[in-house]
Design a protein around this motif. Structure first.
Motif, mmCIF file in Angstrom:
data_model
loop_
_atom_site.group_PDB
_atom_site.id
_atom_site.type_symbol
_atom_site.label_atom_id
_atom_site.label_comp_id
_atom_site.label_asym_id
_atom_site.label_seq_id
_atom_site.Cartn_x
_atom_site.Cartn_y
_atom_site.Cartn_z
ATOM 1 N N ASP A 125 1.050 -1.210 0.045
ATOM 2 C CA ASP A 125 0.069 -0.091 0.123
ATOM 3 C C ASP A 125 0.783 1.340 0.097
ATOM 4 O O ASP A 125 1.877 1.206 0.620
ATOM 5 C CB ASP A 125 -1.030 0.001 1.307
ATOM 6 C CG ASP A 125 -2.295 -0.425 0.780
ATOM 7 O OD1 ASP A 125 -2.645 -0.197 -0.192
ATOM 8 O OD2 ASP A 125 -3.003 -0.996 1.791
ATOM 9 N N LEU A 126 0.352 2.474 -0.659
ATOM 10 C CA LEU A 126 1.024 3.762 -0.403
ATOM 11 C C LEU A 126 0.242 4.601 0.498
ATOM 12 O O LEU A 126 -1.108 4.851 0.344
ATOM 13 C CB LEU A 126 0.906 4.400 -1.811
ATOM 14 C CG LEU A 126 1.715 3.846 -2.974
ATOM 15 C CD1 LEU A 126 1.508 4.552 -4.341
ATOM 16 C CD2 LEU A 126 3.259 3.965 -2.637
ATOM 17 N N CYS A 127 0.933 4.590 1.602
ATOM 18 C CA CYS A 127 0.262 5.261 2.811
ATOM 19 C C CYS A 127 0.675 6.972 2.804
ATOM 20 O O CYS A 127 1.727 7.178 2.574
ATOM 21 C CB CYS A 127 0.407 4.678 4.261
ATOM 22 S SG CYS A 127 -0.189 3.234 4.394
ATOM 23 N N ILE A 128 -0.403 7.787 3.223
ATOM 24 C CA ILE A 128 0.055 9.106 3.341
ATOM 25 C C ILE A 128 -0.154 9.513 4.634
ATOM 26 O O ILE A 128 -0.994 9.216 5.485
ATOM 27 C CB ILE A 128 -1.103 9.763 2.397
ATOM 28 C CG1 ILE A 128 -1.305 9.481 1.206
ATOM 29 C CG2 ILE A 128 -1.047 11.380 2.557
ATOM 30 C CD1 ILE A 128 -2.281 10.325 0.210
ATOM 31 N N THR A 129 0.930 10.321 5.248
ATOM 32 C CA THR A 129 0.979 10.509 6.711
ATOM 33 C C THR A 129 1.261 11.941 6.753
ATOM 34 O O THR A 129 2.245 12.486 5.842
ATOM 35 C CB THR A 129 1.952 9.662 7.435
ATOM 36 O OG1 THR A 129 1.698 10.029 8.666
ATOM 37 C CG2 THR A 129 3.255 9.711 6.915
ATOM 38 N N ILE A 141 9.784 5.750 2.266
ATOM 39 C CA ILE A 141 9.250 6.960 1.659
ATOM 40 C C ILE A 141 9.583 6.973 0.041
ATOM 41 O O ILE A 141 10.640 6.956 -0.403
ATOM 42 C CB ILE A 141 10.009 8.271 2.301
ATOM 43 C CG1 ILE A 141 9.870 8.178 3.858
ATOM 44 C CG2 ILE A 141 9.269 9.772 1.663
ATOM 45 C CD1 ILE A 141 10.662 9.343 4.662
ATOM 46 N N VAL A 142 8.324 7.446 -0.541
ATOM 47 C CA VAL A 142 8.533 7.631 -2.042
ATOM 48 C C VAL A 142 8.276 9.298 -2.359
ATOM 49 O O VAL A 142 8.508 9.589 -3.638
ATOM 50 C CB VAL A 142 7.661 6.696 -2.568
ATOM 51 C CG1 VAL A 142 7.770 5.315 -2.547
ATOM 52 C CG2 VAL A 142 6.030 7.102 -2.394
ATOM 53 N N HIS A 143 7.738 9.758 -1.368
ATOM 54 C CA HIS A 143 7.589 11.045 -1.638
ATOM 55 C C HIS A 143 7.374 12.052 -0.441
ATOM 56 O O HIS A 143 6.794 11.449 0.598
ATOM 57 C CB HIS A 143 6.222 11.511 -2.606
ATOM 58 C CG HIS A 143 5.836 13.000 -2.733
ATOM 59 N ND1 HIS A 143 6.218 13.731 -3.823
ATOM 60 C CD2 HIS A 143 4.942 13.728 -1.821
ATOM 61 C CE1 HIS A 143 5.711 14.939 -3.791
ATOM 62 N NE2 HIS A 143 4.969 14.910 -2.523
ATOM 63 N N SER A 144 7.848 13.239 -0.301
ATOM 64 C CA SER A 144 7.735 14.017 1.121
ATOM 65 C C SER A 144 8.183 15.529 0.919
ATOM 66 O O SER A 144 8.717 15.917 -0.126
ATOM 67 C CB SER A 144 8.740 13.472 1.963
ATOM 68 O OG SER A 144 10.115 13.738 1.765
ATOM 69 N N ALA A 183 4.436 12.861 4.128
ATOM 70 C CA ALA A 183 5.087 11.876 3.196
ATOM 71 C C ALA A 183 4.200 10.921 2.773
ATOM 72 O O ALA A 183 3.070 10.588 3.518
ATOM 73 C CB ALA A 183 6.037 11.124 4.302
ATOM 74 N N ILE A 184 4.555 10.085 1.616
ATOM 75 C CA ILE A 184 3.983 9.000 1.206
ATOM 76 C C ILE A 184 4.793 7.978 1.211
ATOM 77 O O ILE A 184 5.879 7.938 0.621
ATOM 78 C CB ILE A 184 3.316 9.181 -0.215
ATOM 79 C CG1 ILE A 184 2.397 10.681 -0.347
ATOM 80 C CG2 ILE A 184 2.697 8.043 -0.933
ATOM 81 C CD1 ILE A 184 1.868 10.868 -1.823
ATOM 82 N N PHE A 185 4.706 6.963 2.079
ATOM 83 C CA PHE A 185 5.575 5.633 1.910
ATOM 84 C C PHE A 185 4.857 4.432 1.526
ATOM 85 O O PHE A 185 3.655 4.223 1.572
ATOM 86 C CB PHE A 185 5.980 5.720 3.515
ATOM 87 C CG PHE A 185 5.076 5.352 4.471
ATOM 88 C CD1 PHE A 185 4.802 4.011 4.684
ATOM 89 C CD2 PHE A 185 4.224 6.061 5.273
ATOM 90 C CE1 PHE A 185 3.790 3.378 5.860
ATOM 91 C CE2 PHE A 185 3.344 6.012 6.046
ATOM 92 C CZ PHE A 185 3.252 4.612 6.423
ATOM 93 N N LYS A 186 5.548 3.544 0.927
ATOM 94 C CA LYS A 186 5.283 2.337 0.637
ATOM 95 C C LYS A 186 5.377 1.184 1.721
ATOM 96 O O LYS A 186 6.389 1.181 2.224
ATOM 97 C CB LYS A 186 6.106 1.833 -0.652
ATOM 98 C CG LYS A 186 5.379 0.715 -1.279
ATOM 99 C CD LYS A 186 6.271 0.280 -2.711
ATOM 100 C CE LYS A 186 5.765 -0.988 -3.276
ATOM 101 N NZ LYS A 186 6.451 -1.286 -4.769
#
Length: 836
Positions: A125-129, A141-144, A183-186
Motif C-alpha cells: 500500500d501507499l500510505c499518506i501520513t 518514503i517515496v514522496h515527502s 510523506a507518502i510511503f510504501k
C-alpha cells in the motif's frame, strides 16, 4: 481529505490487495489475550458467593435435604447467569470502545485517496501520513516535503528526525509520530513483522491504572470479607457450643457469611463504569479507559486550546494587507492584480501538498486569482520547517531556468523581526496587526528574500527578508459554544484558554465564546521565567494563556494539578500532545484532531462538539452518584439481614434460625440486580450539574453518609425484630413468624430502594425520573413473595405460611415506618438549605 498526489503514484488495485492480504495477513498485533465466554464463566464460579453456595449445597446433599440442595443449585445457576449477563455486557461494551478507538489510515489505491481502518493496511500500500499522525506500518518514503518524525517509541530519542525519499534514512516505522510535513510511503511490513511488533510492544497489553474509587471499594470489600470470616467463626463456635451439632452450626455460620459478603459492590462498580463508557460512546464520546468515567465527574478545571476546539478551524481568508501599498483589501478584492506578489509568496511559503487549513485556503485563493499557475513549473529544493518562538517557516523553490522563489510566513512578530524595517514601519505594522487581533482575526506575516548562491544559512532567521504584507484569517467560534461554557460555569468548573495564538485574537474569540475573566492573560515567554510558586499562582489566577508552546502548556497543566485541581485538557494539535498526556483527562477532537493528540488523549469527541464534554461530565457525575446510591443501599439492607440471622441465635430467642440459607439467597437474588442493573439505569438528578465538583480525594462515603446508611439499616433491623417479637407474643409458630419477618424485610427492601433514589429530593419527586426497571424488578419480587407465601409447595419449601389481612397490615405499617422516616429527614434537609 484533499491531497495533490503525484501522477506516478497509483497504489494497489483490488486484486493486488487480495493477493497481499492472502500472503501477509492483516495489520494487527497477535498475542493480546481476550477473555472468552468460558473464561468469564470460570471467573464467575470462583467468586466467594458461589463458593459458599456450593459448600451449602454439598452439606444439604450429605444430610439428605435434596430439596434445599436443588434450590441451592438453582441459585448457583441464577447468580451465575446474572453475573455472566453483567460481565458479558461490560465485555461487549469495552470491545465496542476498543473498535472505535482504532485510527483510520489514508492510502492511495487505484490512483484514488481513500480512508481505511488501520488493520486493513496491506503490504505494498501507499500510505499518506502528515503532521500529527501516527505511522501505522513500516515502509519506505517515496514522496515527502518538510517531513520529520519522532521515533522515541523505538529509540528513546525525543528529537525529531528529518527524512525524505532522496536521503539514506528514508524508512518510517509503525508507532512513530509525524512531527512536521507530509510523506507518502510504501508499506513493507505490517502487524507483528514491524519493528515495534518485534519488540513486543502493544498498547492493548498495558494495564489500566486503578482509580482512587476502585482502591477505596476494594479496601471496603476486603474489610467486609474479613468481618464475614470472623463472624462465621463466632457463629459456628457459638452454635456448636449450645447444640453440639456440627452440620447445623456450619450451616448457621455459612448463612451469616452469605449475608455479610458484599459481593454486589465490585460487580456494580464494573457494570456502572463499562456501561457508562458504552453509553457515552453512543453519544460520540470515546473513552479509552472505562474507569475514567468516574474522574470526568470530578473535573474542576477545563484547559482548552482555541483553534479547532473553541473555533471551527475553518480559517477563511478575510483580508490581505499589502505593505508597499499600505492598503487593506477585503475578500471581494483578492483578484486585484496589485496583490499578486502577496498572494503568491503566501502560497509559496506553504507546503506544496497542503494539509493545514490556512495553507489549503492560500493554495485555493492562489489558484482562483493568479494566472498562469506556476506551481508545476517550480520545485521545492530547500526548506526550513516551522520553528522559533514565535514560529516562522521558509521555503525555497526553483524552476528549470534556475529562477528562485524564497518565501517565508509566520507569526507577525517573527516576520517583522527578520525583515528590513524602520522603527516607524515596525510600529505601523504592529498597529495594523493589533487592530485585526482585537476583532478576533488570525494574522500571519509574509516576506521574501533575494538570497543568491547555495551556501544557505543554518537558520532561516539569518536570511535578509523584505516584508510584503499580512494575510488575515477568521476562524469563528463554534455555534452554540456560549451555551456550552454557560453549562460548564454553572457546574462550578473553571475555564482556562491555552493557545499559541496572539493575545488580542485570543481575548476577542474567548469573549465571543462566553468565557469570563479574559482580562487576565499571560504569555508563554513570561511563564518560562516563573518560579514554581509564581507559576502555580498564575495558573490559578489567569484565564488566557497565549503564545504558548508545548512545554509552556505542559507546565500550566502540571501547576494546576499541584494546586489540587482535577484538570481536563482539550486540544487537537501536535503541540497539545504533552499537556493532553499529563492532564487527568486529555480530550482530543476526533474529526479535525491530529493523531498525536488522539493518541495522547484519554477521551476523544468524535464530532468535535465541545458540548459533548458537558455530556461526559454530567454522565460522570450521574454514574458516581448512582454508585454511591447502590453502595449505600447495599450497606443499609445488609445490616438487617446480618442482624436478623445472628441476634436471635446470640440472644437465645425461641426461634434462633429464623432465616436459613434459602431465605438469604432469595434476598441476595433480589438485591444484586437492584444495585447493579436498576441503579445503573437511574437518570441524573436535576440539580446535579448546578453543584460544585466533588473533591477527588474524598472517600466514596464520608462519615456522615456512612452513618446515615448504618442508621437506615439499624432502623429496618429494629422494625424486623419488632415484628418477630410481636408474632411470638401473639403465640404464632415458627413458620408464621418467619413469614412475617421475611415479608417485612422484603417490603422494607423495596421501599429502601425507592427512598434511596435520591438523598435530597423526596421519593415522589424521584418518580418523575423514568426508570421502568424499578417497576419490573419490584413487581417480580412481590409476585414471588406472594407465591412463596400462598403456593403450597413453595411455602413448604421456604417453611413459611400465608398471612392474614391484619398481619399484612402490621407488616406493611412496620416496613413503612422503618424506611419512610428518611423522607422526613430529607424534607428537613431541603428546608434547611432553602433557608440558607
Amino acid at each position: 481529505m484533499s491531497y495533490t498526489i503525484p501522477d506516478y503514484l497509483k497504489g494497489l488495485n483490488e486484486s493486488e490487495i487480495v493477493a497481499s492480504r492472502k500472503r501477509y495477513g492483516y495489520n494487527q498485533m497477535r498475542g493480546v489475550h481476550k477473555s472468552s465466554g468460558l473464561e468469564l464463566l470460570i471467573g464467575i464460579l470462583k467468586e466467594p458467593m458461589l463458593i459458599l453456595l456450593f459448600a451449602i449445597s454439598v452439606i444439604y446433599v450429605l444430610t439428605g435435604d435434596y430439596g434445599e440442595a436443588a434450590f441451592m443449585f438453582l441459585a448457583i445457576i441464577a447468580v451465575s447467569a446474572i453475573s455472566f449477563y453483567q460481565d458479558n455486557r461490560s465485555k461487549k461494551a469495552l470491545e465496542a470502545l476498543e473498535k472505535l478507538n482504532e485510527p483510520m489510515s489514508v492510502v492511495i489505491r487505484d490512483s484514488k485517496v481513500v480512508q481505511v481502518p488501520t488493520h486493513e493496511i496491506a503490504v505494498g500500500d501507499l500510505c499518506i501520513t502528515e503532521e500529527g499522525k501516527m505511522i501505522n506500518a513500516d515502509g519506505r518514503i517515496v514522496h515527502s516535503n518538510d517531513f520529520s518524525v519522532n521515533e522515541a517509541s523505538l529509540t528513546g530519542e525525543s528529537l525529531p528526525v528529518f527524512k525524505s525519499a532522496g536521503t539514506k534514512d528514508n524508512e518510517v516505522f509503525s508507532g512513530t509520530i509525524v512531527v512536521s510535513g507530509l510523506a507518502i510511503f510504501k508499506v513493507e511490513k505490517i502487524g507483528n513483522e514491524t519493528r515495534i511488533g518485534n519488540i513486543g510492544t502493544s498498547i492493548a497489553a498495558i494495564k489500566e491504572e486503578i482509580s482512587p474509587l476502585q482502591l477505596q471499594i476494594r479496601k471496603f470489600v476486603k474489610m467486609m470479607a474479613m468481618i464475614g470470616i470472623v463472624i462465621f467463626l463466632m457463629v459456628c463456635a457459638f452454635s456448636y457450643y449450645h447444640t453440639r451439632n456440627f452440620i447445623e452450626s456450619l450451616l448457621s455460620g455459612l448463612t451469616l457469611a452469605m449475608s455479610v459478603l458484599p459481593e454486589e459492590i465490585p460487580v456494580a462498580f464494573t457494570t456502572f463504569m463499562a456501561l457508562g463508557a458504552w453509553k457515552l460512546m453512543r453519544e460520540g464520546i470515546i473513552i479509552k479507559r472505562s474507569a475514567l468515567v468516574e474522574t470526568l465527574g470530578s473535573t474542576t478545571v477545563i484547559c482548552t486550546d482555541k483553534t479547532g476546539t473553541i473555533t471551527e478551524n475553518s480559517m477563511e481568508l478575510k483580508y490581505l494587507y499589502d505593505y508597499p501599498l499600505d492598503k487593506t483589501f477585503n475578500e471581494g478584492a483578492f483578484d486585484d492584480a496589485r496583490l499578486a506578489t502577496l498572494i503568491g509568496y503566501a502560497m509559496w511559503s506553504s507546503e506544496p501538498v497542503p494539509f493545514d487549513p490556512m495553507e489549503k485556503t492560500l493554495h485555493r485563493v492562489y489558484e482562483h486569482t493568479q494566472q498562469p499557475d506556476l506551481r508545476k513549473t517550480y520545485k521545492l529544493f530547500h526548506e526550513y520547517p516551522l520553528d522559533g518562538t514565535p514560529p516562522m517557516m521558509t521555503h525555497l523553490f526553483e524552476n528549470a531556468s534556475k529562477e528562485r522563489i524564497i518565501a517565508a510566513k509566520g507569526a507577525p512578530e517573527a516576520i517583522i523581526a527578520v525583515s528590513r524595517l524602520s522603527a516607524e514601519a515596525t510600529r505601523k505594522i504592529r498597529t495594523v496587526v493589533e487592530g485585526f487581533g482585537r476583532e478576533g482575526y488570525r494574522v500571519l506575516g509574509v516576506a521574501r528574500s533575494d538570497f543568491k548562491g547555495n551556501d544557505f544559512p543554518e537558520k532561516q532567521q539569518e536570511f535578509n527578508f523584505e516584508f510584503i504584507g499580512l494575510v488575515v484569517f477568521y476562524d469563528p467560534p463554534k455555534k452554540g459554544i456560549n451555551e456550552v461554557f454557560r453549562h460548564i460555569y454553572d457546574a462550578g468548573i473553571k475555564v482556562k484558554v491555552i493557545t499559541g495564538d496572539h493575545i488580542n485574537t485570543t481575548r476577542s474569540i474567548a469573549s465571543q465564546a462566553g468565557i469570563s475573566g479574559t482580562a487576565a492573560a499571560v504569555e508563554g515567554k513570561e511563564i518560562t521565567g516563573y518560579t514554581e510558586d509564581e507559576l502555580i499562582r498564575a495558573a490559578e489566577e489567569k484565564v488566557l494563556f497565549t503564545r504558548m508552546f508545548p512545554e509552556a502548556k505542559l507546565s500550566v497543566v502540571n501547576a494546576l494539578k499541584k494546586k489540587g485541581e482535577v484538570v481536563a485538557m482539550l486540544g487537537d494539535g501536535v503541540n497539545d500532545g504533552p499537556a493532553l498526556k499529563a492532564a487527568h483527562i486529555g480530550v482530543a477532537m476526533g474529526s479535525k484532531g491530529t493523531e498525536i493528540a488522539k493518541a495522547a488523549a484519554a477521551l476523544v469527541i468524535t464530532n468535535d462538539d465541545l458540548g459533548k464534554l458537558v455530556t461526559g461530565i454530567a454522565a460522570g457525575r450521574r454514574i458516581y452518584s448512582n454508585i454511591k446510591k447502590a453502595i449505600r443501599y447495599i450497606i443499609s439492607i445488609h445490616i438487617p439481614i446480618i442482624l436478623t440471622v445472628s441476634l436471635p441465635l446470640f440472644l437465645g430467642w425461641v426461634f434462633p434460625q429464623i432465616f436459613t440459607p434459602v431465605h438469604v439467597i432469595f434476598l441476595e437474588l433480589v438485591m444484586g440486580p437492584t444495585c447493579s442493573i436498576v441503579y445503573e439505569n437511574e437518570p441524573m438528578e436535576r440539580n446535579m450539574m448546578q453543584l460544585p465538583p466533588r473533591v477527588m480525594t474524598d472517600t466514596f462515603l464520608n462519615r456522615k453518609e456512612l452513618a446515615i446508611s448504618i442508621i437506615q439499616g439499624l432502623v429496618i433491623t429494629a422494625g424486623v425484630l419488632l415484628i418477630y417479637q410481636l408474632s411470638v407474643r401473639s403465640g404464632n409458630d415458627e413458620a408464621k413468624t418467619r413469614a412475617m419477618v421475611f415479608s417485612t424485610l422484603i417490603l422494607a427492601n423495596i421501599l429502601l430502594s425507592l427512598v434511596n433514589r435520591s438523598f435530597f429530593y423526596s421519593m415522589f419527586e424521584s418518580f418523575k425520573n423514568r426508570n421502568p426497571l424499578f417497576l419490573i424488578l419490584h413487581g417480580a419480587t412481590l409476585v414471588l413473595l406472594f407465591g412463596i407465601l400462598y403456593i403450597r409447595p413453595l411455602s413448604g419449601f421456604f417453611r413459611v405460611t400465608g398471612l392474614s389481612l391484619s398481619e399484612w397490615s402490621a407488616v406493611l405499617l412496620v416496613a413503612m415506618l422503618a424506611v419512610l422516616w428518611f423522607e422526613f429527614y430529607k424534607w428537613v434537609k431541603r428546608n434547611g438549605e432553602r433557608r440558607l
